[in-house]
Scaffold this motif. Structure first.
Motif, short mmCIF file in Angstrom:
data_model
loop_
_atom_site.label_atom_id
_atom_site.label_comp_id
_atom_site.label_asym_id
_atom_site.label_seq_id
_atom_site.Cartn_x
_atom_site.Cartn_y
_atom_site.Cartn_z
N MET A 170 -28.62 -16.36 -6.86
CA MET A 170 -27.95 -15.06 -6.92
C MET A 170 -26.84 -15.11 -7.96
O MET A 170 -26.10 -16.08 -8.06
N ALA A 171 -26.70 -14.05 -8.71
CA ALA A 171 -25.71 -13.99 -9.78
C ALA A 171 -24.31 -13.72 -9.22
O ALA A 171 -24.14 -13.07 -8.20
N THR A 172 -23.33 -14.25 -9.92
CA THR A 172 -21.93 -13.99 -9.62
C THR A 172 -21.40 -13.03 -10.68
O THR A 172 -21.66 -13.21 -11.86
N ILE A 173 -20.64 -12.02 -10.24
CA ILE A 173 -20.14 -10.99 -11.14
C ILE A 173 -18.62 -11.04 -11.15
O ILE A 173 -17.99 -10.99 -10.10
N GLU A 174 -18.04 -11.17 -12.34
CA GLU A 174 -16.58 -11.14 -12.52
C GLU A 174 -16.22 -9.91 -13.33
O GLU A 174 -16.73 -9.74 -14.44
N VAL A 175 -15.34 -9.08 -12.78
CA VAL A 175 -14.91 -7.85 -13.46
C VAL A 175 -13.42 -7.96 -13.76
O VAL A 175 -12.62 -8.23 -12.87
N THR A 176 -13.06 -7.75 -15.03
CA THR A 176 -11.66 -7.80 -15.46
C THR A 176 -11.35 -6.52 -16.22
O THR A 176 -12.06 -6.17 -17.17
N GLU A 177 -10.30 -5.83 -15.79
CA GLU A 177 -9.88 -4.63 -16.51
C GLU A 177 -9.18 -5.07 -17.80
O GLU A 177 -8.21 -5.82 -17.76
N THR A 178 -9.68 -4.62 -18.94
CA THR A 178 -9.11 -5.01 -20.22
C THR A 178 -8.14 -3.97 -20.75
O THR A 178 -7.25 -4.29 -21.53
N SER A 179 -8.32 -2.73 -20.35
CA SER A 179 -7.41 -1.62 -20.65
C SER A 179 -7.78 -0.51 -19.68
O SER A 179 -8.81 -0.60 -19.01
N PHE B 75 -26.33 -3.18 -8.60
CA PHE B 75 -27.43 -2.23 -8.70
C PHE B 75 -28.35 -2.61 -9.87
O PHE B 75 -29.57 -2.68 -9.72
N LEU B 76 -27.76 -2.86 -11.03
CA LEU B 76 -28.55 -3.21 -12.21
C LEU B 76 -29.32 -4.52 -12.02
O LEU B 76 -30.49 -4.63 -12.39
N LEU B 77 -28.65 -5.50 -11.44
CA LEU B 77 -29.28 -6.81 -11.27
C LEU B 77 -30.45 -6.77 -10.28
O LEU B 77 -31.33 -7.64 -10.32
N ASP B 78 -30.47 -5.77 -9.41
CA ASP B 78 -31.63 -5.59 -8.53
C ASP B 78 -32.83 -5.05 -9.30
O ASP B 78 -33.94 -5.06 -8.80
N ARG B 79 -32.59 -4.57 -10.52
CA ARG B 79 -33.64 -3.93 -11.30
C ARG B 79 -34.00 -4.65 -12.59
O ARG B 79 -35.06 -4.42 -13.15
N GLU B 80 -33.08 -5.50 -13.08
CA GLU B 80 -33.34 -6.22 -14.34
C GLU B 80 -32.46 -7.46 -14.41
O GLU B 80 -31.49 -7.58 -13.67
N SER B 81 -32.81 -8.35 -15.31
CA SER B 81 -32.01 -9.57 -15.46
C SER B 81 -30.72 -9.25 -16.22
O SER B 81 -30.65 -8.26 -16.94
N ASN B 82 -29.73 -10.11 -16.06
CA ASN B 82 -28.46 -9.88 -16.76
C ASN B 82 -28.63 -9.93 -18.27
O ASN B 82 -27.88 -9.28 -19.00
N VAL C 167 -17.57 -0.71 -10.85
CA VAL C 167 -18.23 -1.47 -11.92
C VAL C 167 -18.99 -2.66 -11.33
O VAL C 167 -20.15 -2.91 -11.67
N SER C 168 -18.37 -3.39 -10.43
CA SER C 168 -19.03 -4.53 -9.79
C SER C 168 -20.28 -4.07 -9.03
O SER C 168 -21.36 -4.68 -9.16
N ALA C 169 -20.16 -3.01 -8.26
CA ALA C 169 -21.30 -2.48 -7.51
C ALA C 169 -22.41 -2.01 -8.45
O ALA C 169 -23.60 -2.19 -8.17
N SER C 170 -22.02 -1.45 -9.58
CA SER C 170 -23.00 -0.98 -10.56
C SER C 170 -23.80 -2.15 -11.14
O SER C 170 -25.00 -2.03 -11.38
N PHE C 171 -23.14 -3.28 -11.34
CA PHE C 171 -23.86 -4.46 -11.83
C PHE C 171 -24.78 -5.01 -10.76
O PHE C 171 -25.88 -5.49 -11.05
N VAL D 33 -17.13 -7.58 -18.10
CA VAL D 33 -17.90 -8.05 -16.96
C VAL D 33 -18.67 -9.30 -17.39
O VAL D 33 -19.42 -9.27 -18.36
N THR D 34 -18.46 -10.38 -16.67
CA THR D 34 -19.20 -11.61 -16.91
C THR D 34 -20.15 -11.82 -15.75
O THR D 34 -19.73 -11.75 -14.58
N VAL D 35 -21.41 -12.04 -16.07
CA VAL D 35 -22.42 -12.28 -15.05
C VAL D 35 -22.90 -13.72 -15.20
O VAL D 35 -23.38 -14.12 -16.26
N HIS D 36 -22.73 -14.48 -14.13
CA HIS D 36 -23.18 -15.87 -14.10
C HIS D 36 -24.50 -15.92 -13.34
O HIS D 36 -24.52 -15.85 -12.11
#
Length: 90
Positions: free
Chosen positions: A1-10, A55-62, A49-53, A16-19
């Motif tokens: 399972m992928a790990t998702i890191e979300v950092t607000e840049t501005s 969602f995406l990862l359930d449908r495609e690879s990072n 944003v995290s939840a959106s990733f 978003v980094t996906v491991h």
């Protein structure tokens, strides 16, 4: 399972980094009005944003996820996104 890191840049922009089997980094912008349509005041935008990733990862690879995009673009590829996103929010 992928790990998702979300950092607000501005304000309204996130890195978003996906491991997963490969590590990928994505730049995501979120218009406040669009976020409000999806989640109202119940969650913060970083959680969306995290939840959106998730969602995406359930449908495609990072490695298939766009490297830079506005969150509203997800709906163009996956029309079910606005209705499905609440299931991915904690």
């Amino acid at each position: 399972m992928a790990t998702i890191e979300v950092t607000e840049t501005s304000p309204n922009s996130f890195s978003v980094t996906v491991h997963g089997s490969h590590v990928t980094t994505h730049q995501v912008s979120v218009k406040p009005d669009y976020a409000s349509e999806l989640i109202g005041a119940t969650q913060n935008i970083a959680e969306l944003v995290s939840a959106s990733f998730k969602f995406l990862l359930d449908r495609e690879s990072n490695t298939s996820i766009l490297r830079s995009f506005d969150l509203s673009v997800i709906e163009r590829y996956f029309p079910e996104y606005p209705k499905a996103i609440n299931r991915y929010l904690k």
